[in-house]
Design a protein around this motif. Structure first.
Motif, short mmCIF file in Angstrom:
data_model
loop_
_atom_site.label_atom_id
_atom_site.label_comp_id
_atom_site.label_asym_id
_atom_site.label_seq_id
_atom_site.Cartn_x
_atom_site.Cartn_y
_atom_site.Cartn_z
N THR A 110 0.69 -1.14 -0.10
CA THR A 110 -0.07 0.01 -0.10
C THR A 110 0.89 1.24 -0.08
O THR A 110 0.67 2.39 -0.85
N LYS A 111 1.92 1.23 0.64
CA LYS A 111 2.93 2.37 0.47
C LYS A 111 3.45 2.39 -0.54
O LYS A 111 3.74 3.45 -1.01
N LYS A 112 3.76 1.45 -1.47
CA LYS A 112 4.28 1.43 -2.79
C LYS A 112 3.32 2.06 -3.81
O LYS A 112 3.85 2.82 -4.68
N LEU A 113 1.97 1.96 -3.45
CA LEU A 113 1.04 2.24 -4.38
C LEU A 113 0.86 3.91 -4.26
O LEU A 113 0.72 4.73 -5.21
N ARG A 114 0.92 4.08 -3.03
CA ARG A 114 0.64 5.69 -2.65
C ARG A 114 2.04 6.41 -3.47
O ARG A 114 1.77 7.51 -3.85
N VAL B 189 4.28 9.97 -7.67
CA VAL B 189 5.02 10.14 -8.81
C VAL B 189 4.55 10.50 -9.94
O VAL B 189 4.74 11.38 -10.78
N ALA B 190 3.41 9.74 -10.25
CA ALA B 190 2.72 10.03 -11.47
C ALA B 190 2.04 11.40 -11.37
O ALA B 190 1.87 11.96 -12.60
N ALA B 191 1.58 11.94 -10.30
CA ALA B 191 0.81 13.12 -10.11
C ALA B 191 1.99 14.27 -10.25
O ALA B 191 1.80 15.28 -10.83
N GLU B 192 3.22 13.99 -9.81
CA GLU B 192 4.45 15.10 -9.90
C GLU B 192 4.58 15.19 -11.36
O GLU B 192 4.80 16.37 -11.77
N VAL B 193 4.46 14.25 -12.11
CA VAL B 193 4.69 14.21 -13.87
C VAL B 193 3.78 15.26 -14.40
O VAL B 193 4.01 16.25 -15.02
N ILE B 194 2.51 14.93 -13.94
CA ILE B 194 1.43 15.81 -14.52
C ILE B 194 1.42 17.34 -14.03
O ILE B 194 1.25 18.15 -14.70
N ALA C 292 -1.84 12.44 -2.96
CA ALA C 292 -1.85 11.13 -3.47
C ALA C 292 -2.20 10.10 -2.10
O ALA C 292 -1.97 10.24 -1.16
N SER C 293 -3.03 8.89 -2.80
CA SER C 293 -3.52 7.76 -2.02
C SER C 293 -3.02 6.34 -2.63
O SER C 293 -2.49 6.55 -3.54
N GLN C 294 -3.39 5.58 -1.89
CA GLN C 294 -3.22 4.23 -2.39
C GLN C 294 -4.13 3.88 -3.63
O GLN C 294 -3.65 2.98 -4.51
N THR C 295 -5.18 4.83 -3.88
CA THR C 295 -6.07 4.29 -4.69
C THR C 295 -6.27 5.25 -5.89
O THR C 295 -6.77 5.24 -6.96
N SER C 296 -5.64 6.84 -5.69
CA SER C 296 -5.80 7.88 -6.42
C SER C 296 -4.62 8.78 -6.23
O SER C 296 -3.94 8.61 -5.33
N ALA C 297 -4.83 9.72 -7.35
CA ALA C 297 -3.85 10.83 -7.20
C ALA C 297 -4.27 12.06 -7.81
O ALA C 297 -5.22 11.94 -8.64
N SER C 298 -4.06 13.32 -7.31
CA SER C 298 -4.90 14.48 -7.93
C SER C 298 -3.59 15.75 -7.88
O SER C 298 -2.67 15.63 -6.93
N VAL C 299 -3.88 16.52 -8.69
CA VAL C 299 -2.97 18.05 -8.60
C VAL C 299 -4.07 19.09 -8.60
O VAL C 299 -5.09 19.18 -9.28
N LYS C 300 -3.65 19.62 -7.60
CA LYS C 300 -4.65 20.85 -7.18
C LYS C 300 -3.91 22.20 -7.37
O LYS C 300 -2.68 22.31 -7.08
N ALA C 301 -4.67 23.34 -7.35
CA ALA C 301 -4.14 24.78 -7.83
C ALA C 301 -5.15 25.72 -7.11
O ALA C 301 -6.29 25.77 -7.38
N GLY C 302 -4.76 26.11 -6.07
CA GLY C 302 -5.31 27.17 -5.31
C GLY C 302 -6.40 26.77 -4.44
O GLY C 302 -7.01 25.63 -4.74
#
Length: 82
Positions: free
Chosen positions: A6-10, A15-20, A43-53
């Protein structure tokens, strides 16, 4: 699932969200620079997001991203889906 998996998934989602985030950063419109500096990754173990403001810190963030409709007073802001 074990705890390590679960830690590796998070971490992988982060990392994927950082690329975006890195790809979106040059596309962010700059008025004062707050919107660009406010880009963050979640990021969590099931999803990732990039937020602004947020509405309190960068009130022009939503209109800058989603656009602003033509108003009777004038003014129009096209979409910029950074």
């Amino acid at each position: 699932m074990d705890r390590e998996a679960t830690k590796k998934l998070r971490v992988a989602n982060k990392v994927a969200a950082e690329v975006i985030k890195e790809e979106a950063q040059p596309e962010v419109p700059v008025q004062s620079g707050k919107l660009k500096r406010s880009l963050g990754v979640k990021a969590s173990q099931t999803s990732a997001s990039v937020k602004a403001g947020t509405n309190s810190t960068v009130p022009y963030g939503n209109p800058a991203h989603w656009g602003w409709q033509r108003r009777p007073q004038g003014g129009y802001n096209p979409k910029n889906l950074f």
